[in-house]
Design an enzyme around this catalytic site. Structure first.
Site, PDB file in Angstrom:
ATOM      1  N   TYR A 237      -7.259  84.750 -62.414  1.00 11.66           N
ATOM      2  CA  TYR A 237      -7.928  83.458 -62.624  1.00 11.66           C
ATOM      3  C   TYR A 237      -8.027  83.202 -64.111  1.00 11.66           C
ATOM      4  O   TYR A 237      -8.647  83.987 -64.832  1.00 11.66           O
ATOM      5  CB  TYR A 237      -9.312  83.473 -61.967  1.00 11.66           C
ATOM      6  CG  TYR A 237      -9.223  83.841 -60.497  1.00 11.66           C
ATOM      7  CD1 TYR A 237      -8.870  82.871 -59.561  1.00 11.66           C
ATOM      8  CD2 TYR A 237      -9.429  85.147 -60.078  1.00 11.66           C
ATOM      9  CE1 TYR A 237      -8.748  83.202 -58.214  1.00 11.66           C
ATOM     10  CE2 TYR A 237      -9.302  85.492 -58.730  1.00 11.66           C
ATOM     11  CZ  TYR A 237      -8.965  84.511 -57.809  1.00 11.66           C
ATOM     12  OH  TYR A 237      -8.830  84.855 -56.487  1.00 11.66           O
ATOM     13  N   HIS A 241     -13.153  85.844 -68.301  1.00  9.40           N
ATOM     14  CA  HIS A 241     -14.239  86.620 -67.688  1.00  9.40           C
ATOM     15  C   HIS A 241     -14.049  88.095 -68.034  1.00  9.40           C
ATOM     16  O   HIS A 241     -12.938  88.533 -68.305  1.00  9.40           O
ATOM     17  CB  HIS A 241     -14.260  86.400 -66.170  1.00  9.40           C
ATOM     18  CG  HIS A 241     -12.959  86.722 -65.501  1.00  9.40           C
ATOM     19  ND1 HIS A 241     -11.932  85.805 -65.402  1.00  9.40           N
ATOM     20  CD2 HIS A 241     -12.498  87.847 -64.924  1.00  9.40           C
ATOM     21  CE1 HIS A 241     -10.906  86.367 -64.788  1.00  9.40           C
ATOM     22  NE2 HIS A 241     -11.215  87.619 -64.491  1.00  9.40           N
ATOM     23  N   VAL A 242     -15.160  88.826 -68.011  1.00  6.89           N
ATOM     24  CA  VAL A 242     -15.137  90.245 -68.381  1.00  6.89           C
ATOM     25  C   VAL A 242     -15.630  91.056 -67.184  1.00  6.89           C
ATOM     26  O   VAL A 242     -16.595  90.677 -66.518  1.00  6.89           O
ATOM     27  CB  VAL A 242     -16.051  90.487 -69.607  1.00  6.89           C
ATOM     28  CG1 VAL A 242     -16.121  91.975 -69.946  1.00  6.89           C
ATOM     29  CG2 VAL A 242     -15.571  89.683 -70.813  1.00  6.89           C
TER      30      VAL A 242
HETATM   31  P1  M7G Z   1      -9.085  88.698 -62.301  1.00  5.11           P
HETATM   32  O1  M7G Z   1      -8.778  89.701 -63.335  1.00  5.11           O
HETATM   33  O2  M7G Z   1      -8.845  87.252 -62.666  1.00  5.11           O
HETATM   34  O3  M7G Z   1      -8.288  88.916 -60.973  1.00  5.11           O
HETATM   35  O4  M7G Z   1     -10.598  88.922 -61.902  1.00  5.11           O
HETATM   36  P2  M7G Z   1      -8.162  90.072 -59.901  1.00  5.11           P
HETATM   37  O5  M7G Z   1      -8.812  89.509 -58.650  1.00  5.11           O
HETATM   38  O6  M7G Z   1      -6.674  90.191 -59.715  1.00  5.11           O
HETATM   39  O7  M7G Z   1      -8.808  91.294 -60.428  1.00  5.11           O
HETATM   40  C1  M7G Z   1     -11.310  88.042 -61.103  1.00  5.11           C
HETATM   41  C2  M7G Z   1     -12.493  88.793 -60.531  1.00  5.11           C
HETATM   42  O8  M7G Z   1     -13.344  87.883 -59.875  1.00  5.11           O
HETATM   43  C3  M7G Z   1     -12.056  89.844 -59.497  1.00  5.11           C
HETATM   44  O9  M7G Z   1     -12.680  91.076 -59.775  1.00  5.11           O
HETATM   45  C4  M7G Z   1     -12.494  89.222 -58.165  1.00  5.11           C
HETATM   46  O10 M7G Z   1     -12.896  90.197 -57.215  1.00  5.11           O
HETATM   47  C5  M7G Z   1     -13.661  88.345 -58.574  1.00  5.11           C
HETATM   48  N1  M7G Z   1     -13.818  87.165 -57.721  1.00  5.11           N
HETATM   49  C6  M7G Z   1     -12.834  86.384 -57.225  1.00  5.11           C
HETATM   50  N2  M7G Z   1     -13.379  85.352 -56.516  1.00  5.11           N
HETATM   51  C7  M7G Z   1     -12.604  84.304 -55.858  1.00  5.11           C
HETATM   52  C8  M7G Z   1     -14.735  85.473 -56.575  1.00  5.11           C
HETATM   53  C9  M7G Z   1     -15.805  84.695 -56.049  1.00  5.11           C
HETATM   54  O11 M7G Z   1     -15.649  83.661 -55.383  1.00  5.11           O
HETATM   55  N3  M7G Z   1     -17.069  85.139 -56.350  1.00  5.11           N
HETATM   56  C10 M7G Z   1     -17.275  86.279 -57.078  1.00  5.11           C
HETATM   57  N4  M7G Z   1     -18.540  86.651 -57.294  1.00  5.11           N
HETATM   58  N5  M7G Z   1     -16.282  87.027 -57.576  1.00  5.11           N
HETATM   59  C11 M7G Z   1     -15.015  86.627 -57.339  1.00  5.11           C
END
Ligand code: M7G
Length: 301
Positions: A237, A241-242
């Protein structure tokens, strides 16, 4: 579409009409299964089922309140099937619906390949690709605007420049600190990823690092020496974010090919304000990732 905002806790079973079309991946060791299918025979959905850890605080009830069926006994050894009371036998369930083709791919077990991306490659290959082909960040905006997960927020610094929202990642059920996983989402909306960071963002990064650690110490009694604080490159995404996870918990994506420690990111920007704009960065891409084919095309030219 902007679905599932804060509503009453759902009681009806949205999965009762689910028809599985494929198992995307599963793991006996992790006790997870990722499935693709249709809900109400129309909308595509990805469903993730995960057995959760056995909690110490429920042991007494688990041992006394369950039924035991003997499977075998041999000398001093015996195995049983224990039927736990329903509330101690939950399965953490994540539903993505409607799921896009890209979601299905994200959760499919696949081979990955390491890609080498120079600063120029980012501009000419990656950036144009992510501008037209990335996951919606509507869920992120919902959090920032308190339209979803508002009651889950652990801490917020509302400052538009250096502020952020800290909340549990949806991969964490918050039942035990052992697999603690929080994310800090920045209020600024124009920072896509690590690549966009310059020394100008140091106050933001330092603020997240310091306050994030403080809040986790206060709330979960975990000192910073127990935390792994990092950014993903590439993220899924593209809104900065961290990740804050407990050291020792092997969260998906915490390997050296994807995770960049926030402490290192800060130091690198201190020594070179344009570090992440200019450096070659390495990351894995999955076999069917459209970006991988862009890199291959580029190499063949
Ligand atoms: P990323 O590094 O962009 O992608 O991290 P990844 O999913 O490939 O690690 C996004 C982070 O946001 C991940 O750790 C997801 O588990 C978390 N995440 C994704 N979504 C859609 C949500 C959500 O709707 N709510 C929350 N609280 N966390 C989310």
């Amino acid at each position: 579409t902007n679905r599932h905002q804060d509503t009453e806790p759902e009681r009806e079973n949205v999965l009762s009409g689910f028809k599985t079309s494929a198992v995307l991946s599963d793991s006996a060791r992790e006790k997870t299964i990722f499935i693709h299918g249709k809900v109400w025979s129309a909308e595509d959905a990805v469903v993730i089922l995960e057995k959760t850890p056995i909690r110490q605080d429920s042991l007494a009830e688990l041992l006394s309140g369950s039924t035991l069926q003997l499977e075998m006994r041999n000398d001093i050894y015996s195995t049983y099937r224990l039927q736990a009371p329903p509330h101690l036998n939950e399965i953490k369930t994540t539903v993505v619906c409607p799921a896009t083709e890209k979601h299905v791919k994200k959760y499919q077990r696949q081979e990955s390949f390491l890609v080498e991306e120079t600063g120029d490659d980012y501009q000419s290959i990656t950036l144009p690709y992510i501008q037209k082909q990335s996951f919606s960040v509507q869920w992120v905006y919902n959090i920032l605007e308190k339209k979803a997960e508002a009651e889950r927020v652990v801490y917020e610094d509302p400052d538009p420049k250096v502020g952020f929202v800290l909340l549990p990642d949806f991969k964490w059920d918050q039942k035990q600190v052992d697999d603690l996983y929080l994310i800090a989402i920045v209020h600024q909306r124009n920072i896509k990823s690590l690549r966009d960071l310059t020394s100008e963002h140091l106050p933001l990064l330092q603020n997240i690092f310091q306050k994030g650690k403080e809040q986790i110490l206060q709330r979960y009694k975990l000192p910073s020496s127990k935390l792994r604080v990092y950014l993903h490159y590439q993220p899924s995404y593209y809104h900065l974010h961290v990740h804050f996870t407990k050291l020792g918990y092997e969260a998906p994506g915490c390997g050296v090919e994807r995770a960049h420690l926030l402490a290192d990111v800060i130091q690198n920007l201190q020594s070179d304000p344009r570090y992440y704009e200019t450096r070659t960065l390495y990351f894995p891409l999955r076999a069917d990732d459209g970006l991988l084919s862009k890199f291959k095309e580029d190499l063949e030219l």
